[in-house]
Design an enzyme around this catalytic site. Structure first.
Site, PDB file in Angstrom:
ATOM      1  N   SER A   1       0.826  -1.202   0.000  1.00 51.55           N
ATOM      2  CA  SER A   1       0.000   0.000   0.000  1.00 51.55           C
ATOM      3  C   SER A   1       0.861   1.253   0.000  1.00 51.55           C
ATOM      4  O   SER A   1       1.968   1.268   0.548  1.00 51.55           O
ATOM      5  CB  SER A   1      -0.894   0.014   1.234  1.00 51.55           C
ATOM      6  OG  SER A   1      -1.569   1.244   1.364  1.00 51.55           O
TER       7      SER A   1
ATOM      8  N   TYR B   1      -2.563   0.311   9.887  1.00 51.82           N
ATOM      9  CA  TYR B   1      -2.668  -0.351   8.586  1.00 51.82           C
ATOM     10  C   TYR B   1      -1.394  -0.159   7.773  1.00 51.82           C
ATOM     11  O   TYR B   1      -0.802  -1.122   7.268  1.00 51.82           O
ATOM     12  CB  TYR B   1      -3.865   0.193   7.813  1.00 51.82           C
ATOM     13  CG  TYR B   1      -3.873  -0.239   6.372  1.00 51.82           C
ATOM     14  CD1 TYR B   1      -4.116  -1.565   6.018  1.00 51.82           C
ATOM     15  CD2 TYR B   1      -3.624   0.677   5.345  1.00 51.82           C
ATOM     16  CE1 TYR B   1      -4.106  -1.966   4.692  1.00 51.82           C
ATOM     17  CE2 TYR B   1      -3.612   0.284   4.027  1.00 51.82           C
ATOM     18  CZ  TYR B   1      -3.858  -1.037   3.697  1.00 51.82           C
ATOM     19  OH  TYR B   1      -3.831  -1.429   2.382  1.00 51.82           O
TER      20      TYR B   1
ATOM     21  N   LYS C   1       1.474  -3.057   6.652  1.00 57.10           N
ATOM     22  CA  LYS C   1       1.897  -3.334   5.285  1.00 57.10           C
ATOM     23  C   LYS C   1       3.418  -3.230   5.157  1.00 57.10           C
ATOM     24  O   LYS C   1       4.056  -4.027   4.444  1.00 57.10           O
ATOM     25  CB  LYS C   1       1.212  -2.378   4.308  1.00 57.10           C
ATOM     26  CG  LYS C   1      -0.245  -2.687   4.069  1.00 57.10           C
ATOM     27  CD  LYS C   1      -0.422  -4.029   3.372  1.00 57.10           C
ATOM     28  CE  LYS C   1      -1.850  -4.283   2.954  1.00 57.10           C
ATOM     29  NZ  LYS C   1      -2.021  -5.565   2.239  1.00 57.10           N
TER      30      LYS C   1
END
Length: 322
Positions: free
Chosen positions: A117, A141, A145
């Site tokens: 991402s 998040y 990643k």
């Protein structure tokens, strides 16, 4: 040749599965259906309902189906919600990736394409993000990643794992009328749901340091993203040298306000969006160069902004009518 697609019943994963099939590559899917849909997986594709946290299931799938590579899409992907649910995010994204890699090593599967991402970069003052831009994620998040990329790197050193990670941005549009974004947090479905229900769409924050005050992002069509995953998988099979990570970006970007204007244009629904508070963990601007991906993977943006909106709206309205 068979590739395992984790999260292959989701919006992005289902497009990847279909792109593999259209390229003549067999696919098998593991998905726990927490955000995916069984009907997104076409009839000829083998589907197993389960989580990648189940190492025995992953190992059995890799061995039974003679898998030679994995495209790892599964994960908890909501940056804003991850601020409120960090432990869940790390369980799904970090522990899930670790379990997957352990099963791959045990099964002798040595290739993986990881859906990473742009969130790994966090806020940056660079006009154009490149792969070596410093990583400073602003949400659990994004952190999860980045840790996933580290896990691949370390397995490459320890076990010879061939890998690459694709850092992508806001994924929109639809390549098929029966596959569409059902996320309760992503911009396009939120706006479409509002329009269908007769509500006024809203913008989360208009006080960012950008030209019109709203977030600026790279928006890419999901079919273009799926083709990049297939190209990376094929490159790994052929043994071509790849970078550890690639940005899939337009180099230009669009603001949320520009997206709203395109939606009004395409749908024919005239509206003025409401302004709401910022979402936690949202960077002001992320626009990336896709030059390395163009060089090694044949990456390019094949759809205009209006085409992205039109394909997404078409699939959304078709779903509402079915």
């Amino acid at each position: 040749m068979t590739w395992l697609v984790t999260g292959g019943a989701g919006y992005i994963g289902a497009h990847v599965v279909r792109a593999l099939t259209e390229a003549g590559i067999e696919a098998v899917v593991i998905d726990d259906l927490s955000s995916g849909h069984r009907e997104f997986v076409t009839g000829g594709v083998r589907f197993l309902e389960g989580t990648i946290l189940d190492g025995e299931l992953v190992l059995e799938t890799l061995q039974r189906h003679h898998v030679e590579g994995v495209i790892h899409v599964a994960g908890f992907k909501y940056a804003g919600v991850s601020v409120e649910r960090p432990l869940h995010t790390y369980s799904q994204n970090v522990e899930g990736t670790r379990v997957l890699l352990a099963a791959m090593q045990q099964a002798g599967v040595g290739r993986i394409v990881f859906s990473s991402s742009a969130a790994v970069y966090g806020n940056t003052d660079r006009d154009l993000v490149t792969e070596d831009t410093p990583k400073n994620p602003t949400s659990p998040y994004g952190e999860s990643k980045l840790i996933g990329e580290w896990l691949l790197r370390d397995q490459g050193v320890a076990a010879g794992l061939a890998h690459t990670s694709l850092r992508y941005f806001n994924v929109v549009g639809s390549g098929y009328p029966d596959v569409y974004d059902t996320s309760p947090h992503n911009l396009f479905p939120l706006v479409f749901d509002s329009l269908v229900a007769g509500r006024t769409p809203r913008i989360n924050g208009d006080d960012y340091p950008t030209p019109d005050g709203t977030n600026v992002r790279d928006y890419l069509h999901v079919s273009d993203l799926a083709l990049a995953h297939v190209a990376a998988a094929q490159a790994l099979v052929e043994g071509r040298p790849l970078e550890p990570a690639y940005n899939l970006g337009s180099g230009e970007g669009a603001s949320v306000r520009q997206i709203m204007e395109a939606m009004a244009r395409v749908t024919g629904v005239d509206f003025t969006p409401e302004i709401a508070a910022r979402r936690p963990g949202d960077p002001a601007r992320i626009v990336a160069s896709g030059e390395l991906a163009a060089r090694d993977l044949g990456w390019r943006m094949r759809h205009s902004l209006d085409e992205m909106v039109a394909s997404a709206w078409s699939a959304r309205t078709a779903a509402a009518e079915s």
